[in-house]
Design a protein around this motif. Structure first.
Motif, PDB file in Angstrom:
ATOM      1  N   LEU A 128       0.815  -1.213   0.000  1.00  0.00           N
ATOM      2  CA  LEU A 128       0.000   0.000   0.000  1.00  0.00           C
ATOM      3  C   LEU A 128       0.852   1.268   0.000  1.00  0.00           C
ATOM      4  N   THR A 129       2.018   1.191   0.625  1.00  0.00           N
ATOM      5  CA  THR A 129       2.915   2.349   0.690  1.00  0.00           C
ATOM      6  C   THR A 129       4.274   1.945   0.135  1.00  0.00           C
ATOM      7  N   PRO A 130       4.687   2.513  -0.993  1.00  0.00           N
ATOM      8  CA  PRO A 130       5.951   2.117  -1.629  1.00  0.00           C
ATOM      9  C   PRO A 130       7.140   2.158  -0.663  1.00  0.00           C
ATOM     10  N   GLY A 131       7.894   1.058  -0.661  1.00  0.00           N
ATOM     11  CA  GLY A 131       9.087   0.971   0.180  1.00  0.00           C
ATOM     12  C   GLY A 131       8.827   0.465   1.587  1.00  0.00           C
ATOM     13  N   TRP A 132       7.569   0.360   1.973  1.00  0.00           N
ATOM     14  CA  TRP A 132       7.187  -0.060   3.319  1.00  0.00           C
ATOM     15  C   TRP A 132       6.161  -1.181   3.245  1.00  0.00           C
ATOM     16  N   VAL A 133       6.066  -1.961   4.311  1.00  0.00           N
ATOM     17  CA  VAL A 133       5.024  -2.980   4.416  1.00  0.00           C
ATOM     18  C   VAL A 133       4.548  -3.018   5.873  1.00  0.00           C
ATOM     19  N   ARG A 134       3.255  -3.278   6.034  1.00  0.00           N
ATOM     20  CA  ARG A 134       2.675  -3.345   7.368  1.00  0.00           C
ATOM     21  C   ARG A 134       2.839  -4.768   7.898  1.00  0.00           C
ATOM     22  N   VAL A 135       3.352  -4.882   9.119  1.00  0.00           N
ATOM     23  CA  VAL A 135       3.629  -6.185   9.718  1.00  0.00           C
ATOM     24  C   VAL A 135       3.040  -6.268  11.122  1.00  0.00           C
ATOM     25  N   ARG A 136       2.931  -7.508  11.581  1.00  0.00           N
ATOM     26  CA  ARG A 136       2.432  -7.768  12.932  1.00  0.00           C
ATOM     27  C   ARG A 136       3.395  -8.729  13.607  1.00  0.00           C
ATOM     28  N   HIS A 137       3.784  -8.393  14.829  1.00  0.00           N
ATOM     29  CA  HIS A 137       4.616  -9.285  15.639  1.00  0.00           C
ATOM     30  C   HIS A 137       3.704 -10.282  16.345  1.00  0.00           C
ATOM     31  N   GLN A 138       4.213 -11.450  16.692  1.00  0.00           N
ATOM     32  CA  GLN A 138       3.398 -12.466  17.364  1.00  0.00           C
ATOM     33  C   GLN A 138       2.827 -11.972  18.692  1.00  0.00           C
ATOM     34  N   ASP A 139       3.435 -10.932  19.273  1.00  0.00           N
ATOM     35  CA  ASP A 139       2.917 -10.355  20.518  1.00  0.00           C
ATOM     36  C   ASP A 139       1.769  -9.380  20.276  1.00  0.00           C
ATOM     37  N   GLY A 140       1.431  -9.140  18.998  1.00  0.00           N
ATOM     38  CA  GLY A 140       0.310  -8.278  18.670  1.00  0.00           C
ATOM     39  C   GLY A 140       0.666  -6.873  18.224  1.00  0.00           C
ATOM     40  N   MET A 141       1.919  -6.478  18.359  1.00  0.00           N
ATOM     41  CA  MET A 141       2.331  -5.133  17.938  1.00  0.00           C
ATOM     42  C   MET A 141       2.296  -5.035  16.409  1.00  0.00           C
ATOM     43  N   ILE A 142       1.764  -3.919  15.898  1.00  0.00           N
ATOM     44  CA  ILE A 142       1.622  -3.704  14.457  1.00  0.00           C
ATOM     45  C   ILE A 142       2.321  -2.412  14.075  1.00  0.00           C
ATOM     46  N   GLY A 143       2.985  -2.435  12.922  1.00  0.00           N
ATOM     47  CA  GLY A 143       3.645  -1.230  12.432  1.00  0.00           C
ATOM     48  C   GLY A 143       4.170  -1.432  11.024  1.00  0.00           C
ATOM     49  N   TYR A 144       4.940  -0.471  10.568  1.00  0.00           N
ATOM     50  CA  TYR A 144       5.486  -0.478   9.209  1.00  0.00           C
ATOM     51  C   TYR A 144       7.004  -0.624   9.260  1.00  0.00           C
ATOM     52  N   VAL A 145       7.521  -1.411   8.329  1.00  0.00           N
ATOM     53  CA  VAL A 145       8.960  -1.646   8.252  1.00  0.00           C
ATOM     54  C   VAL A 145       9.400  -1.500   6.796  1.00  0.00           C
ATOM     55  N   ARG A 146      10.624  -1.049   6.608  1.00  0.00           N
ATOM     56  CA  ARG A 146      11.180  -0.939   5.263  1.00  0.00           C
ATOM     57  C   ARG A 146      11.282  -2.331   4.626  1.00  0.00           C
ATOM     58  N   ILE A 147      10.846  -2.432   3.392  1.00  0.00           N
ATOM     59  CA  ILE A 147      10.840  -3.714   2.678  1.00  0.00           C
ATOM     60  C   ILE A 147      12.240  -4.314   2.573  1.00  0.00           C
ATOM     61  N   GLY A 148      13.250  -3.479   2.394  1.00  0.00           N
ATOM     62  CA  GLY A 148      14.613  -3.955   2.268  1.00  0.00           C
ATOM     63  C   GLY A 148      15.149  -4.657   3.508  1.00  0.00           C
ATOM     64  N   SER A 149      14.446  -4.553   4.613  1.00  0.00           N
ATOM     65  CA  SER A 149      14.861  -5.190   5.870  1.00  0.00           C
ATOM     66  C   SER A 149      14.357  -6.620   6.004  1.00  0.00           C
ATOM     67  N   LEU A 150      13.570  -7.068   5.001  1.00  0.00           N
ATOM     68  CA  LEU A 150      12.858  -8.333   5.139  1.00  0.00           C
ATOM     69  C   LEU A 150      13.147  -9.322   4.021  1.00  0.00           C
ATOM     70  N   PHE A 151      12.948 -10.592   4.318  1.00  0.00           N
ATOM     71  CA  PHE A 151      12.954 -11.667   3.331  1.00  0.00           C
ATOM     72  C   PHE A 151      11.549 -12.254   3.329  1.00  0.00           C
ATOM     73  N   GLY A 152      10.987 -12.474   2.146  1.00  0.00           N
ATOM     74  CA  GLY A 152       9.699 -13.127   2.069  1.00  0.00           C
ATOM     75  C   GLY A 152       8.632 -12.341   1.339  1.00  0.00           C
ATOM     76  N   LEU A 153       9.008 -11.201   0.776  1.00  0.00           N
ATOM     77  CA  LEU A 153       8.023 -10.397   0.045  1.00  0.00           C
ATOM     78  C   LEU A 153       8.504 -10.141  -1.358  1.00  0.00           C
TER      79      LEU A 153
END
Length: 153
Positions: A128-153
């Motif tokens: 939805l937002t270029p360069g970022w993706v919305r994620v959820r931690h197993q503890d329930g915290m939700i936020g946005y992280v830079r796509i380049g920091s992740l594997f799997g997208l």
């Protein structure tokens, strides 16, 4: 003939360029990564549930996959799901309240932490937002992280 060959090569290059990685997730633990598509092959690694992998190819009940560390091998196709998990691939990823570098920090996730994809995205180009993706931690915290920091997208 030369024109036909150049057109064919250009078409092939464009096909490769638009090919998006197909990511899946290990859905059952333990899952064995083999060096060939057979339970009689040499086991390479053991995965837990929730680990994202990139599917490279598939044959008769098996998928050739690559993990975040670059290991390549075969897993039984029944051990994979289309549900998406993301794995932090930098020493420390900052998850922000909004998709901006100056947004308040929600939490930090260390390398190899698994996060749930929290939006309908299938590739870095469909977030939805270029360069970022919305994620959820197993503890329930939700936020946005830079796509380049992740594997799997």
């Amino acid at each position: 003939m030369l024109r036909y060959t150049l057109s064919f090569l250009l078409l092939g290059a464009l096909t490769v360029a638009v090919h998006a990685a197909e990511f899946q997730m290990i859905n059952s633990a333990p899952t064995i990564l083999y060096d060939a598509p057979s339970q009689k092959a040499r086991p390479l690694f053991l995965y837990g549930s929730g680990v994202p992998v990139e599917r490279i190819s598939a044959i008769e009940g098996w998928s050739k996959v690559r993990d975040a560390q670059g290991a390549v091998g075969w897993v039984e196709r029944s051990k994979l799901t289309d549900k998406r998990a993301l794995q932090v691939r930098v020493p420390r990823a900052q998850i922000r309240a909004n998709p901006a570098d100056d947004a308040p920090l929600v939490f930090e996730a260390e390398e190899n932490v698994l996060l749930e994809l929290n939006e309908a995205a299938t590739s870095p180009m469909t977030t939805l937002t270029p360069g970022w993706v919305r994620v959820r931690h197993q503890d329930g915290m939700i936020g946005y992280v830079r796509i380049g920091s992740l594997f799997g997208l």
